[in-house]
Design a protein around this motif. Structure first.
Motif, PDB file in Angstrom:
ATOM      1  N   ALA A 227     -51.668  78.703 -14.631  1.00  0.00           N
ATOM      2  CA  ALA A 227     -51.515  79.441 -16.206  1.00  0.00           C
ATOM      3  C   ALA A 227     -51.866  80.686 -15.662  1.00  0.00           C
ATOM      4  N   GLU A 228     -52.180  81.407 -14.511  1.00  0.00           N
ATOM      5  CA  GLU A 228     -52.749  83.288 -14.006  1.00  0.00           C
ATOM      6  C   GLU A 228     -53.913  83.533 -15.058  1.00  0.00           C
ATOM      7  N   LEU A 229     -54.951  82.441 -15.850  1.00  0.00           N
ATOM      8  CA  LEU A 229     -55.893  82.765 -16.153  1.00  0.00           C
ATOM      9  C   LEU A 229     -57.194  83.960 -15.944  1.00  0.00           C
ATOM     10  N   PHE A 230     -57.147  83.272 -14.492  1.00  0.00           N
ATOM     11  CA  PHE A 230     -57.830  83.917 -13.352  1.00  0.00           C
ATOM     12  C   PHE A 230     -57.032  83.713 -12.416  1.00  0.00           C
ATOM     13  N   SER A 231     -57.550  84.460 -10.705  1.00  0.00           N
ATOM     14  CA  SER A 231     -57.219  84.047  -9.637  1.00  0.00           C
ATOM     15  C   SER A 231     -57.903  83.430  -8.536  1.00  0.00           C
ATOM     16  N   LEU A 232     -57.934  83.415  -7.371  1.00  0.00           N
ATOM     17  CA  LEU A 232     -57.972  82.235  -6.474  1.00  0.00           C
ATOM     18  C   LEU A 232     -59.704  82.973  -5.743  1.00  0.00           C
ATOM     19  N   ASP A 233     -59.261  84.522  -6.057  1.00  0.00           N
ATOM     20  CA  ASP A 233     -60.167  85.604  -5.500  1.00  0.00           C
ATOM     21  C   ASP A 233     -61.513  85.625  -6.811  1.00  0.00           C
ATOM     22  N   ASP A 234     -60.833  85.444  -7.980  1.00  0.00           N
ATOM     23  CA  ASP A 234     -61.970  85.070  -9.191  1.00  0.00           C
ATOM     24  C   ASP A 234     -62.709  83.627  -8.734  1.00  0.00           C
ATOM     25  N   ILE A 235     -62.507  83.231  -8.657  1.00  0.00           N
ATOM     26  CA  ILE A 235     -63.130  81.801  -8.782  1.00  0.00           C
ATOM     27  C   ILE A 235     -63.608  81.062  -7.029  1.00  0.00           C
ATOM     28  N   ALA A 236     -63.357  81.570  -6.286  1.00  0.00           N
ATOM     29  CA  ALA A 236     -64.023  82.341  -4.846  1.00  0.00           C
ATOM     30  C   ALA A 236     -65.849  82.952  -5.185  1.00  0.00           C
ATOM     31  N   GLN A 237     -66.116  83.679  -6.178  1.00  0.00           N
ATOM     32  CA  GLN A 237     -67.088  83.349  -6.743  1.00  0.00           C
ATOM     33  C   GLN A 237     -68.557  82.905  -6.813  1.00  0.00           C
ATOM     34  N   THR A 238     -68.126  80.982  -7.157  1.00  0.00           N
ATOM     35  CA  THR A 238     -68.658  80.318  -6.483  1.00  0.00           C
ATOM     36  C   THR A 238     -68.737  79.586  -5.329  1.00  0.00           C
ATOM     37  N   HIS A 239     -70.066  79.467  -5.478  1.00  0.00           N
ATOM     38  CA  HIS A 239     -70.323  78.963  -3.797  1.00  0.00           C
ATOM     39  C   HIS A 239     -69.636  77.888  -3.202  1.00  0.00           C
ATOM     40  N   PHE A 240     -69.211  76.818  -3.971  1.00  0.00           N
ATOM     41  CA  PHE A 240     -68.679  75.198  -3.590  1.00  0.00           C
ATOM     42  C   PHE A 240     -67.331  75.897  -3.637  1.00  0.00           C
ATOM     43  N   ILE A 241     -66.474  76.783  -4.498  1.00  0.00           N
ATOM     44  CA  ILE A 241     -65.105  77.067  -3.986  1.00  0.00           C
ATOM     45  C   ILE A 241     -65.509  77.494  -3.019  1.00  0.00           C
ATOM     46  N   ALA A 242     -65.523  78.559  -3.077  1.00  0.00           N
ATOM     47  CA  ALA A 242     -65.506  79.322  -0.923  1.00  0.00           C
ATOM     48  C   ALA A 242     -65.524  79.012  -0.785  1.00  0.00           C
ATOM     49  N   SER A 243     -66.256  77.626  -0.471  1.00  0.00           N
ATOM     50  CA  SER A 243     -66.224  77.206   0.497  1.00  0.00           C
ATOM     51  C   SER A 243     -65.055  76.606   1.278  1.00  0.00           C
ATOM     52  N   VAL A 244     -64.303  75.456  -0.407  1.00  0.00           N
ATOM     53  CA  VAL A 244     -63.548  74.897   0.127  1.00  0.00           C
ATOM     54  C   VAL A 244     -62.280  75.216   0.198  1.00  0.00           C
ATOM     55  N   LEU A 245     -62.337  76.996  -0.532  1.00  0.00           N
ATOM     56  CA  LEU A 245     -61.673  78.226  -0.080  1.00  0.00           C
ATOM     57  C   LEU A 245     -61.106  78.542   1.071  1.00  0.00           C
ATOM     58  N   THR A 246     -62.138  78.461   1.988  1.00  0.00           N
ATOM     59  CA  THR A 246     -61.760  78.855   3.507  1.00  0.00           C
ATOM     60  C   THR A 246     -62.121  78.169   4.368  1.00  0.00           C
ATOM     61  N   HIS A 247     -61.852  77.018   4.090  1.00  0.00           N
ATOM     62  CA  HIS A 247     -61.566  75.399   5.409  1.00  0.00           C
ATOM     63  C   HIS A 247     -60.498  75.607   4.866  1.00  0.00           C
ATOM     64  N   ILE A 248     -59.375  75.487   3.714  1.00  0.00           N
ATOM     65  CA  ILE A 248     -58.267  75.960   3.774  1.00  0.00           C
ATOM     66  C   ILE A 248     -57.133  76.932   4.242  1.00  0.00           C
ATOM     67  N   ARG A 249     -57.838  77.915   4.209  1.00  0.00           N
ATOM     68  CA  ARG A 249     -57.526  78.881   4.905  1.00  0.00           C
ATOM     69  C   ARG A 249     -57.155  78.623   6.810  1.00  0.00           C
ATOM     70  N   ASP A 250     -58.358  78.564   7.158  1.00  0.00           N
ATOM     71  CA  ASP A 250     -58.921  78.304   8.190  1.00  0.00           C
ATOM     72  C   ASP A 250     -58.306  77.364   9.058  1.00  0.00           C
ATOM     73  N   GLU A 251     -57.764  76.259   8.278  1.00  0.00           N
ATOM     74  CA  GLU A 251     -56.674  74.980   8.380  1.00  0.00           C
ATOM     75  C   GLU A 251     -55.180  75.232   8.153  1.00  0.00           C
ATOM     76  N   HIS A 252     -54.818  75.811   7.382  1.00  0.00           N
ATOM     77  CA  HIS A 252     -53.509  76.081   7.247  1.00  0.00           C
ATOM     78  C   HIS A 252     -53.533  77.743   7.056  1.00  0.00           C
ATOM     79  N   PRO A 253     -52.728  79.048   7.948  1.00  0.00           N
ATOM     80  CA  PRO A 253     -53.665  80.400   7.423  1.00  0.00           C
ATOM     81  C   PRO A 253     -52.280  80.271   7.196  1.00  0.00           C
ATOM     82  N   GLY A 254     -51.525  81.330   6.032  1.00  0.00           N
ATOM     83  CA  GLY A 254     -50.808  82.185   5.081  1.00  0.00           C
ATOM     84  C   GLY A 254     -49.396  80.420   4.157  1.00  0.00           C
TER      85      GLY A 254
END
Length: 397
Positions: A227-254
């Protein structure tokens, strides 16, 4: 391939159920808990969940969760937890599928509005309303009102948030809320069919309650991002979500954004489910309940998250509260939803003949709190679009 193992000693046994309010002969093809699950699925109240808001009224498109899709996701997670904990999957699923039957239209906004309307008349609680639905308001069977579910399923619905009476079963780490009030209807039903309100629910029901939390965290992240109420960068402020996003981007760049969102929601749910399984197995091993009743009397929830994941859950919920539930776009929709309920309730209370004939005939003969409860039953059962139709019919616009 996962192999189904024998049930644990602390599992609920469908062959030794405490029974139903209206006894029935056993089914030759289904266990008692399978019958409960099927009765819930075939109920009118369950079908109405398809047109009830989950967290927010859908903003754009048809892909946001409804109460029904949320409930199905809870049922799936509850079965996964129950299987890993070696308890009865059918009971866990039955409780999960029934847990939201008492919710109002318009999600939390509608519930808040109906709670305010019912404050002078004993209040409104969706868990108590779910009990009313499955024991009174569903009128399908020849011999009785309600669905005549087993004691174990009713217990799970009522104790969705833990014991309702007493503090002798509360521990320092799992205290009972001081402000928890016992619903009048739960008290009335308990006097007829006692549900042991001072104990915790079965392990199966606890699994359903934990599944509810996990499901809504995962799908609120998904819905909020879509719904674009917030962005991926916004929710990456939480430590657990940031960790998950890092793994996703490392495994699947772009990786494109829609796939990132799905991967994020999927991995968040998986992380919480796997943690809940590990933590719950540790608690069960420590307490070592020898029966389902031992688990009820343990004095604490035996199904739950580890301390680090409790903190992660708290961080995510805080983020969602600030950035989704309090978003200006959401609050505007919620305000209109609250207005609808706040107008319908007094109109039906003062003029019950405005309700459909079967409801009006009952409410006209009642006064005070009894009439208020009848009006609340009618409004709580509405779907979003039916409620809006009633507002238009009665007030125009």
């Amino acid at each position: 391939m996962a192999v189904r193992r024998p049930l644990a000693a602390y599992a609920s046994d469908a062959l030794r159920s405490r029974g139903r309010l209206y006894p029935e002969p056993p089914s030759p093809t289904r266990s008692e808990f399978q019958r409960d699950r099927d009765r819930v699925i075939h109920s009118t109240a369950f079908r109405r969940l398809a047109h009830k808001t989950q967290v927010f009224v859908p903003l754009d498109g048809d892909h946001f969760r409804t109460r029904l899709t949320h409930t199905i996701e809870v049922g799936q997670i509850a079965r996964a937890l129950a299987r890993a904990l070696r308890v009865d999957e059918d009971l866990a699923e039955a409780v999960a599928l029934a847990h939201d039957l008492g919710h109002t239209p318009f999600g939390h906004a509608g519930e808040g509005a109906l709670e305010a309307c019912m404050a002078p008349y004993g209040g409104f609680d969706h868990n108590a309303q779910a009990l009313r639905v499955v024991t009174l308001l569903e009128r399908r069977y020849a011999r009785y009102d309600g669905l005549d579910l087993t004691w174990e399923t009713l217990e799970g619905i009522v104790k969705h948030n833990g014991p309702l009476l007493g503090r002798e079963n509360a521990s320092a780490s799992h205290p009972l809320p001081h402000n928890r009030r016992l619903s009048p209807y739960i008290a009335q039903f308990d006097a007829i069919f006692p549900l042991d309100l001072a104990t915790f629910a079965s392990v199966e029901a606890q699994a359903a309650a934990q599944a509810d939390d996990i499901a809504y965290i995962g799908h609120d992240i998904d819905d909020g991002l879509r719904a674009e109420l917030f962005s991926l960068d916004d929710i990456a402020q939480t430590h657990f979500i940031a960790s998950v996003l890092t793994h996703i981007r490392d495994e699947h760049p772009g990786l494109e954004r829609p796939r990132v969102i799905h991967e994020l929601a999927r991995r968040v749910i998986t992380g919480f489910v796997e943690d809940a399984i590990g933590e719950s197995l540790r608690r069960l091993a420590r307490v070592a309940p020898a029966s389902a009743d031992d688990a009820r009397r343990a004095g604490e929830n035996l199904v739950g998250l580890s301390p680090p994941m409790v903190e992660a859950e708290r961080d995510i919920k805080s983020f969602l509260f600030a950035n989704m539930y309090r978003h200006a776009k959401i609050l505007g929709v919620w305000e209109r939803a609250r207005d609808a309920i706040s107008r319908l309730f007094p109109a039906f209370f003062e003029n019950p003949e405005l309700m459909p004939a079967e409801w009006a005939a009952q409410a006209v003969a009642l006064e005070g709190a009894d009439r208020a409860v009848a009006v609340a039953d009618y409004i709580a059962g509405m779907t979003d679009r039916y409620a809006l139709g009633e507002v238009k019919r009665m007030f125009g616009g």
